[in-house]
Design a protein around this motif. Structure first.
Motif, PDB file in Angstrom:
ATOM      1  N   MET A  59     -21.505 113.513  23.430  1.00 47.75           N
ATOM      2  CA  MET A  59     -20.522 113.529  22.329  1.00 47.75           C
ATOM      3  C   MET A  59     -20.265 114.973  21.909  1.00 47.75           C
ATOM      4  O   MET A  59     -21.139 115.834  22.007  1.00 47.75           O
ATOM      5  CB  MET A  59     -21.059 112.709  21.146  1.00 47.75           C
ATOM      6  CG  MET A  59     -20.142 112.652  19.942  1.00 47.75           C
ATOM      7  SD  MET A  59     -20.329 111.126  18.972  1.00 47.75           S
ATOM      8  CE  MET A  59     -22.064 111.177  18.481  1.00 47.75           C
ATOM      9  N   ILE A  60     -19.028 115.203  21.396  1.00 46.14           N
ATOM     10  CA  ILE A  60     -18.658 116.523  20.876  1.00 46.14           C
ATOM     11  C   ILE A  60     -17.612 116.289  19.791  1.00 46.14           C
ATOM     12  O   ILE A  60     -16.904 115.276  19.820  1.00 46.14           O
ATOM     13  CB  ILE A  60     -18.089 117.419  22.018  1.00 46.14           C
ATOM     14  CG1 ILE A  60     -17.974 118.876  21.580  1.00 46.14           C
ATOM     15  CG2 ILE A  60     -16.739 116.889  22.521  1.00 46.14           C
ATOM     16  CD1 ILE A  60     -17.744 119.836  22.739  1.00 46.14           C
ATOM     17  N   ASP A  61     -17.531 117.175  18.821  1.00 48.16           N
ATOM     18  CA  ASP A  61     -16.433 117.046  17.851  1.00 48.16           C
ATOM     19  C   ASP A  61     -15.283 117.948  18.291  1.00 48.16           C
ATOM     20  O   ASP A  61     -15.487 118.965  18.952  1.00 48.16           O
ATOM     21  CB  ASP A  61     -16.882 117.338  16.414  1.00 48.16           C
ATOM     22  CG  ASP A  61     -17.176 118.799  16.170  1.00 48.16           C
ATOM     23  OD1 ASP A  61     -17.883 119.423  16.996  1.00 48.16           O
ATOM     24  OD2 ASP A  61     -16.705 119.340  15.162  1.00 48.16           O
ATOM     25  N   LEU A  62     -14.062 117.517  17.976  1.00 46.18           N
ATOM     26  CA  LEU A  62     -12.871 118.208  18.472  1.00 46.18           C
ATOM     27  C   LEU A  62     -12.421 119.253  17.454  1.00 46.18           C
ATOM     28  O   LEU A  62     -11.739 118.936  16.492  1.00 46.18           O
ATOM     29  CB  LEU A  62     -11.754 117.201  18.745  1.00 46.18           C
ATOM     30  CG  LEU A  62     -12.099 116.159  19.819  1.00 46.18           C
ATOM     31  CD1 LEU A  62     -10.944 115.189  20.017  1.00 46.18           C
ATOM     32  CD2 LEU A  62     -12.472 116.832  21.137  1.00 46.18           C
ATOM     33  N   SER A  63     -12.834 120.491  17.684  1.00 53.10           N
ATOM     34  CA  SER A  63     -12.409 121.570  16.796  1.00 53.10           C
ATOM     35  C   SER A  63     -11.429 122.504  17.494  1.00 53.10           C
ATOM     36  O   SER A  63     -10.589 123.118  16.845  1.00 53.10           O
ATOM     37  CB  SER A  63     -13.620 122.363  16.299  1.00 53.10           C
ATOM     38  OG  SER A  63     -14.423 122.785  17.375  1.00 53.10           O
ATOM     39  N   ASP A  64     -11.495 122.607  18.812  1.00 51.90           N
ATOM     40  CA  ASP A  64     -10.655 123.565  19.545  1.00 51.90           C
ATOM     41  C   ASP A  64      -9.646 122.895  20.466  1.00 51.90           C
ATOM     42  O   ASP A  64      -9.003 123.572  21.270  1.00 51.90           O
ATOM     43  CB  ASP A  64     -11.536 124.505  20.375  1.00 51.90           C
ATOM     44  CG  ASP A  64     -12.459 125.324  19.500  1.00 51.90           C
ATOM     45  OD1 ASP A  64     -12.075 125.612  18.344  1.00 51.90           O
ATOM     46  OD2 ASP A  64     -13.564 125.667  19.945  1.00 51.90           O
ATOM     47  N   GLY A  65      -9.514 121.576  20.400  1.00 53.21           N
ATOM     48  CA  GLY A  65      -8.587 120.870  21.292  1.00 53.21           C
ATOM     49  C   GLY A  65      -9.343 120.051  22.325  1.00 53.21           C
ATOM     50  O   GLY A  65     -10.377 120.480  22.851  1.00 53.21           O
ATOM     51  N   LEU A  66      -8.807 118.866  22.628  1.00 56.86           N
ATOM     52  CA  LEU A  66      -9.497 117.904  23.494  1.00 56.86           C
ATOM     53  C   LEU A  66      -9.844 118.474  24.868  1.00 56.86           C
ATOM     54  O   LEU A  66     -10.974 118.322  25.347  1.00 56.86           O
ATOM     55  CB  LEU A  66      -8.615 116.651  23.657  1.00 56.86           C
ATOM     56  CG  LEU A  66      -9.121 115.605  24.648  1.00 56.86           C
ATOM     57  CD1 LEU A  66     -10.407 114.976  24.148  1.00 56.86           C
ATOM     58  CD2 LEU A  66      -8.065 114.537  24.895  1.00 56.86           C
ATOM     59  N   ALA A  67      -8.875 119.123  25.538  1.00 57.31           N
ATOM     60  CA  ALA A  67      -9.118 119.549  26.920  1.00 57.31           C
ATOM     61  C   ALA A  67     -10.302 120.516  26.991  1.00 57.31           C
ATOM     62  O   ALA A  67     -11.205 120.351  27.809  1.00 57.31           O
ATOM     63  CB  ALA A  67      -7.863 120.186  27.514  1.00 57.31           C
ATOM     64  N   GLY A  68     -10.302 121.496  26.104  1.00 58.25           N
ATOM     65  CA  GLY A  68     -11.383 122.470  26.109  1.00 58.25           C
ATOM     66  C   GLY A  68     -12.698 121.881  25.647  1.00 58.25           C
ATOM     67  O   GLY A  68     -13.756 122.128  26.242  1.00 58.25           O
ATOM     68  N   ASP A  69     -12.656 121.066  24.599  1.00 54.39           N
ATOM     69  CA  ASP A  69     -13.900 120.513  24.062  1.00 54.39           C
ATOM     70  C   ASP A  69     -14.514 119.497  25.024  1.00 54.39           C
ATOM     71  O   ASP A  69     -15.720 119.501  25.264  1.00 54.39           O
ATOM     72  CB  ASP A  69     -13.663 119.906  22.675  1.00 54.39           C
ATOM     73  CG  ASP A  69     -13.435 120.987  21.610  1.00 54.39           C
ATOM     74  OD1 ASP A  69     -13.966 122.101  21.771  1.00 54.39           O
ATOM     75  OD2 ASP A  69     -12.719 120.721  20.623  1.00 54.39           O
ATOM     76  N   LEU A  70     -13.680 118.628  25.602  1.00 52.69           N
ATOM     77  CA  LEU A  70     -14.197 117.713  26.630  1.00 52.69           C
ATOM     78  C   LEU A  70     -14.728 118.526  27.811  1.00 52.69           C
ATOM     79  O   LEU A  70     -15.733 118.163  28.430  1.00 52.69           O
ATOM     80  CB  LEU A  70     -13.099 116.740  27.089  1.00 52.69           C
ATOM     81  CG  LEU A  70     -13.453 115.807  28.249  1.00 52.69           C
ATOM     82  CD1 LEU A  70     -14.666 114.932  27.927  1.00 52.69           C
ATOM     83  CD2 LEU A  70     -12.252 114.921  28.611  1.00 52.69           C
ATOM     84  N   GLY A  71     -14.067 119.651  28.095  1.00 48.30           N
ATOM     85  CA  GLY A  71     -14.534 120.551  29.157  1.00 48.30           C
ATOM     86  C   GLY A  71     -15.977 120.989  28.944  1.00 48.30           C
ATOM     87  O   GLY A  71     -16.738 121.157  29.900  1.00 48.30           O
ATOM     88  N   HIS A  72     -16.381 121.155  27.678  1.00 46.03           N
ATOM     89  CA  HIS A  72     -17.778 121.530  27.400  1.00 46.03           C
ATOM     90  C   HIS A  72     -18.729 120.406  27.803  1.00 46.03           C
ATOM     91  O   HIS A  72     -19.822 120.657  28.315  1.00 46.03           O
ATOM     92  CB  HIS A  72     -17.967 121.844  25.915  1.00 46.03           C
ATOM     93  CG  HIS A  72     -17.204 123.052  25.452  1.00 46.03           C
ATOM     94  ND1 HIS A  72     -17.228 124.246  26.122  1.00 46.03           N
ATOM     95  CD2 HIS A  72     -16.392 123.246  24.383  1.00 46.03           C
ATOM     96  CE1 HIS A  72     -16.464 125.126  25.492  1.00 46.03           C
ATOM     97  NE2 HIS A  72     -15.940 124.537  24.430  1.00 46.03           N
ATOM     98  N   ILE A  73     -18.332 119.150  27.555  1.00 49.37           N
ATOM     99  CA  ILE A  73     -19.165 118.009  27.980  1.00 49.37           C
ATOM    100  C   ILE A  73     -19.258 117.986  29.510  1.00 49.37           C
ATOM    101  O   ILE A  73     -20.339 117.823  30.086  1.00 49.37           O
ATOM    102  CB  ILE A  73     -18.571 116.668  27.463  1.00 49.37           C
ATOM    103  CG1 ILE A  73     -18.815 116.532  25.956  1.00 49.37           C
ATOM    104  CG2 ILE A  73     -19.177 115.478  28.221  1.00 49.37           C
ATOM    105  CD1 ILE A  73     -18.388 115.180  25.377  1.00 49.37           C
TER     106      ILE A  73
END
Ligand code: ADP
Ligand code: MG
Length: 319
Positions: free
Chosen positions: A203-217
Protein backbone atom coordinates in the motif's frame (compact mmCIF):
# COMPACT_ATOMS: atom_id res chain seq x y z
CA UNK A 1 1.98 38.36 22.19
CA UNK A 2 5.21 36.48 22.90
CA UNK A 3 6.16 33.13 21.40
CA UNK A 4 5.55 31.46 24.77
CA UNK A 5 2.09 33.03 25.12
CA UNK A 6 1.16 31.85 21.62
CA UNK A 7 2.32 28.30 22.36
CA UNK A 8 0.52 28.21 25.71
CA UNK A 9 -2.72 29.57 24.29
CA UNK A 10 -2.96 27.59 21.05
CA UNK A 11 -0.71 24.52 21.22
CA UNK A 12 -0.48 23.40 24.86
CA UNK A 13 -3.87 21.63 24.82
CA UNK A 14 -4.46 20.54 21.23
CA UNK A 15 -6.13 17.21 20.46
CA UNK A 16 -7.66 14.72 22.89
CA UNK A 17 -5.93 13.84 26.19
CA UNK A 18 -4.33 10.39 25.93
CA UNK A 19 -3.17 8.05 28.71
CA UNK A 20 0.01 7.22 26.75
CA UNK A 21 1.18 10.87 26.99
CA UNK A 22 3.07 11.00 30.30
CA UNK A 23 4.16 14.59 29.63
CA UNK A 24 3.14 16.79 26.70
CA UNK A 25 3.90 20.39 25.67
CA UNK A 26 5.85 22.47 28.20
CA UNK A 27 9.03 20.66 29.19
CA UNK A 28 12.26 20.04 27.27
CA UNK A 29 10.91 16.76 25.94
CA UNK A 30 7.57 15.02 25.75
CA UNK A 31 7.40 11.64 27.49
CA UNK A 32 5.42 9.01 25.62
CA UNK A 33 4.58 5.35 26.23
CA UNK A 34 4.42 3.01 23.24
CA UNK A 35 2.07 0.10 24.07
CA UNK A 36 3.68 -3.35 24.31
CA UNK A 37 3.51 -5.35 21.08
CA UNK A 38 3.20 -2.27 18.87
CA UNK A 39 5.70 -0.70 16.49
CA UNK A 40 5.93 3.08 16.37
CA UNK A 41 5.21 4.39 12.84
CA UNK A 42 6.83 7.81 12.27
CA UNK A 43 6.62 10.25 9.37
CA UNK A 44 7.51 13.92 8.83
CA UNK A 45 6.50 16.43 6.14
CA UNK A 46 7.13 20.13 5.50
CA UNK A 47 4.74 22.52 3.78
CA UNK A 48 6.47 25.72 2.62
CA UNK A 49 4.56 28.84 1.59
CA UNK A 50 4.54 29.43 -2.17
CA UNK A 51 5.66 25.85 -2.84
CA UNK A 52 3.14 23.61 -1.08
CA UNK A 53 0.36 26.16 -0.63
CA UNK A 54 -0.61 29.55 -2.05
CA UNK A 55 0.55 32.45 0.15
CA UNK A 56 -3.10 33.54 0.53
CA UNK A 57 -4.29 30.07 1.62
CA UNK A 58 -6.58 30.24 4.66
CA UNK A 59 -4.64 29.42 7.87
CA UNK A 60 -7.30 26.82 8.85
CA UNK A 61 -6.60 24.97 5.60
CA UNK A 62 -2.84 25.08 6.17
CA UNK A 63 -3.41 23.71 9.68
CA UNK A 64 -5.60 20.94 8.29
CA UNK A 65 -3.32 19.96 5.43
CA UNK A 66 -0.10 20.02 7.44
CA UNK A 67 -1.55 17.27 9.65
CA UNK A 68 -3.50 15.50 6.89
CA UNK A 69 -0.41 14.65 4.84
CA UNK A 70 1.15 12.90 7.84
CA UNK A 71 -2.08 11.09 8.71
CA UNK A 72 -2.19 9.87 5.12
CA UNK A 73 1.28 8.32 5.57
CA UNK A 74 0.11 6.58 8.75
CA UNK A 75 -2.99 5.36 6.88
CA UNK A 76 -0.79 3.91 4.13
CA UNK A 77 1.01 1.71 6.68
CA UNK A 78 -2.21 0.65 8.40
CA UNK A 79 -1.15 2.56 11.52
CA UNK A 80 -3.32 4.16 14.20
CA UNK A 81 -2.54 7.87 14.80
CA UNK A 82 -1.37 8.78 18.31
CA UNK A 83 0.88 11.84 18.59
CA UNK A 84 2.19 14.79 16.58
CA UNK A 85 4.94 17.39 16.93
CA UNK A 86 4.88 20.71 15.09
CA UNK A 87 7.75 22.96 13.94
CA UNK A 88 6.30 26.29 12.91
CA UNK A 89 8.28 29.10 11.24
CA UNK A 90 6.33 32.36 11.13
CA UNK A 91 7.22 35.74 9.57
CA UNK A 92 5.55 37.48 12.54
CA UNK A 93 3.72 36.57 15.74
CA UNK A 94 0.33 37.03 14.04
CA UNK A 95 -2.21 35.79 16.57
CA UNK A 96 -5.12 35.69 14.11
CA UNK A 97 -3.11 33.49 11.77
CA UNK A 98 -1.99 31.16 14.58
CA UNK A 99 -5.55 30.87 15.90
CA UNK A 100 -6.87 29.93 12.46
CA UNK A 101 -4.06 27.46 11.93
CA UNK A 102 -4.70 25.83 15.33
CA UNK A 103 -8.44 25.54 14.60
CA UNK A 104 -7.82 23.64 11.34
CA UNK A 105 -5.14 21.45 12.91
CA UNK A 106 -7.23 20.69 16.01
CA UNK A 107 -10.37 19.77 14.10
CA UNK A 108 -8.55 17.02 12.23
CA UNK A 109 -6.51 15.99 15.31
CA UNK A 110 -9.70 15.49 17.32
CA UNK A 111 -11.28 13.48 14.50
CA UNK A 112 -8.36 11.06 14.54
CA UNK A 113 -7.56 10.97 18.26
CA UNK A 114 -4.11 12.51 17.79
CA UNK A 115 -2.49 14.68 20.50
CA UNK A 116 0.04 17.49 19.87
CA UNK A 117 2.87 16.70 22.29
CA UNK A 118 5.56 19.25 21.41
CA UNK A 119 7.21 21.39 18.79
CA UNK A 120 9.30 24.40 18.01
CA UNK A 121 8.37 27.95 17.04
CA UNK A 122 10.75 30.20 15.11
CA UNK A 123 10.74 33.36 13.01
CA UNK A 124 11.33 33.27 9.24
CA UNK A 125 9.51 32.61 5.93
CA UNK A 126 6.23 30.76 6.60
CA UNK A 127 6.83 27.02 6.81
CA UNK A 128 5.11 24.20 8.69
CA UNK A 129 6.69 20.87 9.55
CA UNK A 130 4.62 18.16 11.23
CA UNK A 131 5.85 14.83 12.48
CA UNK A 132 3.22 12.20 13.21
CA UNK A 133 3.57 9.05 15.26
CA UNK A 134 1.21 6.12 15.31
CA UNK A 135 0.96 2.51 16.39
CA UNK A 136 0.79 -0.65 14.35
CA UNK A 137 0.95 -4.18 15.79
CA UNK A 138 4.51 -5.49 15.39
CA UNK A 139 4.91 -7.14 12.00
CA UNK A 140 1.47 -6.03 10.73
CA UNK A 141 2.35 -2.80 8.89
CA UNK A 142 1.45 -2.76 5.19
CA UNK A 143 4.64 -1.97 3.31
CA UNK A 144 5.46 -1.16 -0.30
CA UNK A 145 7.38 -4.36 -0.99
CA UNK A 146 4.68 -7.02 -0.70
CA UNK A 147 2.94 -6.88 -4.12
CA UNK A 148 2.94 -10.19 -6.05
CA UNK A 149 2.02 -11.06 -9.67
CA UNK A 150 -1.73 -11.61 -9.96
CA UNK A 151 -2.63 -9.21 -7.12
CA UNK A 152 -5.43 -6.77 -7.93
CA UNK A 153 -4.58 -3.04 -7.76
CA UNK A 154 -7.19 -0.79 -6.17
CA UNK A 155 -7.53 2.89 -5.30
CA UNK A 156 -9.85 4.74 -2.93
CA UNK A 157 -11.95 7.74 -3.92
CA UNK A 158 -11.44 9.71 -7.13
CA UNK A 159 -8.19 10.78 -8.80
CA UNK A 160 -7.05 14.12 -10.21
CA UNK A 161 -9.40 16.48 -8.38
CA UNK A 162 -6.69 18.30 -6.45
CA UNK A 163 -4.60 18.52 -9.61
CA UNK A 164 -7.48 20.06 -11.53
CA UNK A 165 -8.06 22.66 -8.79
CA UNK A 166 -4.34 23.50 -8.78
CA UNK A 167 -4.25 23.76 -12.58
CA UNK A 168 -7.18 26.17 -12.55
CA UNK A 169 -5.82 28.29 -9.70
CA UNK A 170 -2.44 28.60 -11.43
CA UNK A 171 -4.28 29.71 -14.58
CA UNK A 172 -6.10 32.38 -12.55
CA UNK A 173 -9.48 30.72 -13.16
CA UNK A 174 -12.31 30.64 -10.64
CA UNK A 175 -12.34 27.48 -8.55
CA UNK A 176 -15.44 26.36 -6.67
CA UNK A 177 -15.06 25.78 -2.90
CA UNK A 178 -15.48 21.98 -3.19
CA UNK A 179 -12.60 21.70 -5.70
CA UNK A 180 -10.46 23.97 -3.56
CA UNK A 181 -11.27 21.76 -0.58
CA UNK A 182 -9.91 18.72 -2.45
CA UNK A 183 -6.59 20.55 -2.85
CA UNK A 184 -6.33 22.29 0.52
CA UNK A 185 -8.25 20.01 2.91
CA UNK A 186 -7.69 16.39 1.88
CA UNK A 187 -9.36 13.73 4.08
CA UNK A 188 -6.74 11.11 4.96
CA UNK A 189 -8.07 7.54 4.62
CA UNK A 190 -7.03 6.45 8.10
CA UNK A 191 -9.90 4.02 8.86
CA UNK A 192 -9.55 2.37 5.46
CA UNK A 193 -5.80 1.92 5.89
CA UNK A 194 -6.27 0.25 9.25
CA UNK A 195 -8.93 -2.12 7.90
CA UNK A 196 -6.65 -3.17 5.05
CA UNK A 197 -4.09 -4.51 7.52
CA UNK A 198 -3.86 -8.27 6.99
CA UNK A 199 -5.64 -7.99 3.63
CA UNK A 200 -3.50 -5.71 1.41
CA UNK A 201 -0.14 -7.07 0.25
CA UNK A 202 1.26 -3.56 -0.41
CA UNK A 203 0.00 0.00 0.00
CA UNK A 204 1.03 3.62 -0.60
CA UNK A 205 -0.73 6.97 -0.28
CA UNK A 206 -1.07 9.08 -3.41
CA UNK A 207 0.76 12.35 -2.85
CA UNK A 208 2.74 12.69 -6.10
CA UNK A 209 0.39 11.07 -8.64
CA UNK A 210 -0.72 7.48 -9.25
CA UNK A 211 1.83 6.50 -11.91
CA UNK A 212 4.83 7.56 -9.86
CA UNK A 213 3.50 6.41 -6.51
CA UNK A 214 2.41 3.00 -7.82
CA UNK A 215 5.87 2.91 -9.42
CA UNK A 216 7.34 2.93 -5.90
CA UNK A 217 5.33 -0.21 -5.04
CA UNK A 218 6.45 -1.88 -8.29
CA UNK A 219 10.12 -1.05 -7.69
CA UNK A 220 10.04 -2.12 -4.03
CA UNK A 221 8.18 -5.36 -4.86
CA UNK A 222 10.16 -6.20 -8.02
CA UNK A 223 7.06 -6.47 -10.21
CA UNK A 224 5.26 -4.71 -13.09
CA UNK A 225 1.62 -3.74 -13.52
CA UNK A 226 -1.14 -3.23 -16.03
CA UNK A 227 -3.78 -0.50 -15.54
CA UNK A 228 -7.17 -0.22 -17.28
CA UNK A 229 -7.75 3.52 -17.49
CA UNK A 230 -11.40 2.92 -18.35
CA UNK A 231 -11.95 1.57 -14.84
CA UNK A 232 -10.83 4.75 -13.06
CA UNK A 233 -13.46 6.42 -10.89
CA UNK A 234 -13.35 10.11 -11.85
CA UNK A 235 -15.51 13.06 -10.93
CA UNK A 236 -17.42 14.44 -13.95
CA UNK A 237 -15.17 17.51 -14.13
CA UNK A 238 -11.93 15.49 -14.19
CA UNK A 239 -13.46 13.09 -16.74
CA UNK A 240 -14.36 16.12 -18.86
CA UNK A 241 -10.84 17.54 -18.64
CA UNK A 242 -9.39 14.14 -19.63
CA UNK A 243 -11.77 13.77 -22.58
CA UNK A 244 -11.33 17.36 -23.79
CA UNK A 245 -7.58 17.03 -24.25
CA UNK A 246 -7.27 13.21 -24.48
CA UNK A 247 -4.78 13.76 -21.71
CA UNK A 248 -4.68 11.42 -18.73
CA UNK A 249 -2.10 13.41 -16.79
CA UNK A 250 -4.62 14.56 -14.16
CA UNK A 251 -5.54 11.10 -12.81
CA UNK A 252 -2.13 9.58 -13.59
CA UNK A 253 0.36 12.12 -12.43
CA UNK A 254 -1.09 15.14 -10.66
CA UNK A 255 -0.38 15.21 -6.94
CA UNK A 256 -2.16 15.88 -3.66
CA UNK A 257 -4.97 13.30 -3.99
CA UNK A 258 -4.12 11.63 -0.65
CA UNK A 259 -6.07 8.55 -1.64
CA UNK A 260 -4.75 5.04 -0.94
CA UNK A 261 -3.44 2.75 -3.67
CA UNK A 262 -3.17 -0.89 -2.55
CA UNK A 263 -2.67 -4.41 -3.84
CA UNK A 264 -4.80 -7.39 -2.83
CA UNK A 265 -4.28 -11.11 -3.59
CA UNK A 266 -7.20 -12.44 -5.67
CA UNK A 267 -8.41 -14.74 -2.87
CA UNK A 268 -8.73 -11.79 -0.47
CA UNK A 269 -10.68 -9.50 -2.84
CA UNK A 270 -14.03 -10.56 -1.41
CA UNK A 271 -12.93 -9.19 1.99
CA UNK A 272 -12.27 -5.78 0.45
CA UNK A 273 -15.85 -5.78 -0.81
CA UNK A 274 -17.01 -6.33 2.77
CA UNK A 275 -15.01 -3.44 4.26
CA UNK A 276 -17.59 -1.13 5.73
CA UNK A 277 -15.94 2.11 4.74
CA UNK A 278 -17.30 5.57 4.14
CA UNK A 279 -19.89 5.18 1.37
CA UNK A 280 -18.58 8.40 -0.22
CA UNK A 281 -15.22 6.68 -0.73
CA UNK A 282 -15.40 4.22 -3.64
CA UNK A 283 -12.86 1.40 -3.78
CA UNK A 284 -12.09 0.76 -7.43
CA UNK A 285 -10.10 -2.04 -9.01
CA UNK A 286 -7.92 -0.38 -11.65
CA UNK A 287 -5.48 -3.08 -12.67
CA UNK A 288 -3.33 -6.11 -11.94
CA UNK A 289 0.23 -6.75 -10.80
CA UNK A 290 2.28 -8.59 -13.46
CA UNK A 291 5.63 -10.35 -13.66
CA UNK A 292 8.28 -7.94 -14.95
CA UNK A 293 8.88 -4.21 -14.52
CA UNK A 294 7.16 -0.94 -15.40
CA UNK A 295 3.57 -0.01 -16.14
CA UNK A 296 1.34 -0.94 -19.06
CA UNK A 297 -1.54 1.51 -19.52
CA UNK A 298 -4.61 0.40 -21.49
CA UNK A 299 -6.53 3.43 -22.73
CA UNK A 300 -10.31 3.19 -23.25
CA UNK A 301 -9.86 3.39 -27.03
CA UNK A 302 -7.61 0.33 -26.97
CA UNK A 303 -4.35 2.22 -27.30
CA UNK A 304 -1.60 0.84 -25.09
CA UNK A 305 1.13 2.94 -23.53
CA UNK A 306 4.08 1.39 -21.77
CA UNK A 307 6.33 3.16 -19.36
CA UNK A 308 9.41 2.19 -17.47
CA UNK A 309 10.41 3.55 -14.09
CA UNK A 310 11.82 6.74 -15.62
CA UNK A 311 9.36 7.14 -18.49
CA UNK A 312 6.39 8.96 -16.99
CA UNK A 313 7.47 12.35 -18.24
CA UNK A 314 4.95 12.62 -21.02
CA UNK A 315 2.30 12.33 -18.30
CA UNK A 316 3.87 15.15 -16.32
CA UNK A 317 1.04 17.39 -15.08
CA UNK A 318 0.73 20.45 -17.28
CA UNK A 319 -0.92 22.96 -14.99
P1 ADP B 1 13.34 24.39 24.30
O1 ADP B 1 14.01 25.71 24.20
O2 ADP B 1 13.59 23.64 25.56
O3 ADP B 1 13.48 23.56 23.07
P2 ADP B 1 10.96 25.67 23.44
O4 ADP B 1 10.96 27.04 23.98
O5 ADP B 1 11.33 25.46 22.03
O6 ADP B 1 11.78 24.72 24.42
O7 ADP B 1 9.51 25.05 23.63
C1 ADP B 1 8.89 25.04 24.91
C2 ADP B 1 7.84 23.96 24.93
O8 ADP B 1 6.82 24.30 24.00
C3 ADP B 1 8.35 22.59 24.54
O9 ADP B 1 7.66 21.61 25.28
C4 ADP B 1 7.98 22.49 23.08
O10 ADP B 1 7.76 21.14 22.71
C5 ADP B 1 6.70 23.29 23.03
N1 ADP B 1 6.47 23.94 21.74
C6 ADP B 1 7.17 24.93 21.14
N2 ADP B 1 6.64 25.29 19.96
C7 ADP B 1 5.58 24.48 19.78
C8 ADP B 1 4.62 24.33 18.75
N3 ADP B 1 4.64 25.07 17.64
N4 ADP B 1 3.67 23.38 18.91
C9 ADP B 1 3.64 22.60 20.00
N5 ADP B 1 4.49 22.70 21.02
C10 ADP B 1 5.45 23.63 20.91
MG1 MG C 1 13.02 24.43 21.09
Amino acid sequence: MSEFDLIRRYFADLGPARPDVVLGVGDDCALLDVPAGQSLAVSIDTLASGIHFFPDCAPEHIGHKSLAVGLSDLAAMGAEPAWATLALTLPAADEDWVRGFAVGFARLANQHGIRLVGGDTTRGPLSVTVQVQGFVPSGAAVRRDGARPGDAILVSGTLGDAGLALRRMLAGEAVDPESRRRLECPEPRVALGRRLRGIASAMIDLSDGLAGDLGHILAASGVGAELELEQFTLTPWVAEAVAAARDWSLPLSSGDDYELCFCVPQERLVEVGRLAVDPSCALTRIGTIRVGTGLILRLPDGEILTTNGAGYDHFAARP
